[in-house]
Motif scaffolding. Structure first.
Motif, PDB file in Angstrom:
ATOM      1  N   LEU A 280      32.543   0.569 -16.656  1.00  0.00           N
ATOM      2  CA  LEU A 280      33.137  -0.699 -17.062  1.00  0.00           C
ATOM      3  C   LEU A 280      34.633  -0.642 -16.777  1.00  0.00           C
ATOM      4  O   LEU A 280      35.331   0.227 -17.303  1.00  0.00           O
ATOM      5  N   ASN A 281      35.120  -1.539 -15.929  1.00  0.00           N
ATOM      6  CA  ASN A 281      36.546  -1.557 -15.566  1.00  0.00           C
ATOM      7  C   ASN A 281      37.021  -0.177 -15.136  1.00  0.00           C
ATOM      8  O   ASN A 281      38.048   0.305 -15.584  1.00  0.00           O
ATOM      9  N   SER A 282      36.267   0.445 -14.283  1.00  0.00           N
ATOM     10  CA  SER A 282      36.536   1.831 -13.920  1.00  0.00           C
ATOM     11  C   SER A 282      36.749   1.985 -12.419  1.00  0.00           C
ATOM     12  O   SER A 282      36.049   1.368 -11.621  1.00  0.00           O
ATOM     13  N   ASN A 283      37.676   2.841 -12.059  1.00  0.00           N
ATOM     14  CA  ASN A 283      37.933   3.162 -10.656  1.00  0.00           C
ATOM     15  C   ASN A 283      37.464   4.582 -10.346  1.00  0.00           C
ATOM     16  O   ASN A 283      38.106   5.316  -9.616  1.00  0.00           O
ATOM     17  N   SER A 284      36.364   4.960 -10.913  1.00  0.00           N
ATOM     18  CA  SER A 284      35.859   6.330 -10.792  1.00  0.00           C
ATOM     19  C   SER A 284      35.273   6.618  -9.414  1.00  0.00           C
ATOM     20  O   SER A 284      34.886   5.713  -8.673  1.00  0.00           O
TER      21      SER A 284
ATOM     22  N   SER B 275      34.442  -3.075 -11.756  1.00  0.00           N
ATOM     23  CA  SER B 275      34.906  -1.750 -11.359  1.00  0.00           C
ATOM     24  C   SER B 275      35.189  -1.704  -9.865  1.00  0.00           C
ATOM     25  O   SER B 275      34.546  -2.389  -9.081  1.00  0.00           O
ATOM     26  N   ASN B 276      36.149  -0.880  -9.492  1.00  0.00           N
ATOM     27  CA  ASN B 276      36.432  -0.600  -8.093  1.00  0.00           C
ATOM     28  C   ASN B 276      36.053   0.838  -7.791  1.00  0.00           C
ATOM     29  O   ASN B 276      36.791   1.566  -7.129  1.00  0.00           O
ATOM     30  N   ALA B 277      34.924   1.240  -8.307  1.00  0.00           N
ATOM     31  CA  ALA B 277      34.474   2.618  -8.153  1.00  0.00           C
ATOM     32  C   ALA B 277      34.075   2.899  -6.711  1.00  0.00           C
ATOM     33  O   ALA B 277      33.647   2.006  -5.977  1.00  0.00           O
TER      34      ALA B 277
END
Length: 161
Positions: free
Chosen positions: A106-110, A134-136
């Motif tokens: 959630l809302n993560s750039n992992s 997310s921009n994972a």
């Protein structure tokens, strides 16, 4: 059972392919042996424990780690590992037998790379990987026998929103 772990700092797991770090049900005899001392009279089920949540202040590195039999609903989701507004590296790990979701971003750039998502199929909405806002970077993962989703490959194993 029914346990969750919230990480506000750093979670670093450094297993290797022959000796992974394992988060699983207390009744899962496959890893750690017969901890509850009842031989085979009980078997683990999806949702035996809640989740591990990496909070917004977390920056974690997870590698060669197995997550199994979690995902019990606790008011914030039904997932084995939830990365909530944090950036983490998750590589070479296994997410299996979740009540609903293996990994939730959630809302993560992992970075999510070379993981296996399998047998997350306990409910009609069970899914291997869910990513929202997310921009994972999601690369080189395997999705096997998960229930729902709309992956670009058409294999119905992850959902990007």
């Amino acid at each position: 059972n029914f346990t969750s772990l919230i990480i506000a700092g750093e979670l670093e797991t450094k297993g290797d392919s022959n000796d992974p770090v394992v988060f699983t049900s207390f009744i899962d005899d496959e890893y750690g042996g017969d901890l509850n001392g009842n031989a085979t009279t009980t078997a683990p089920t999806p949702g035996d424990w809640t989740q591990i949540r990496l909070a917004d202040t977390s920056s974690s590195t997870i590698s060669n780690t197995i997550f199994r039999y979690g995902g019990r609903y606790d008011g914030s989701g039904k997932t084995l590992l939830r990365v909530d507004s944090a950036t983490s590296t998750i590589k070479d790990s296994i997410f299996e037998y979740s009540k609903d979701c293996g990994l939730e971003l959630l809302n993560s750039n992992s970075l999510v790379e070379n993981n296996i998502f399998r047998n997350n199929n306990d409910s009609s909405t069970s899914i291997g990987l869910y990513a929202q806002s997310s921009n994972a970077i999601i690369s080189g993962n395997s999705f096997i026998n998960n229930k729902a989703g709309n992956s670009p490959s058409g294999k119905n194993n992850y959902y990007l929103k």
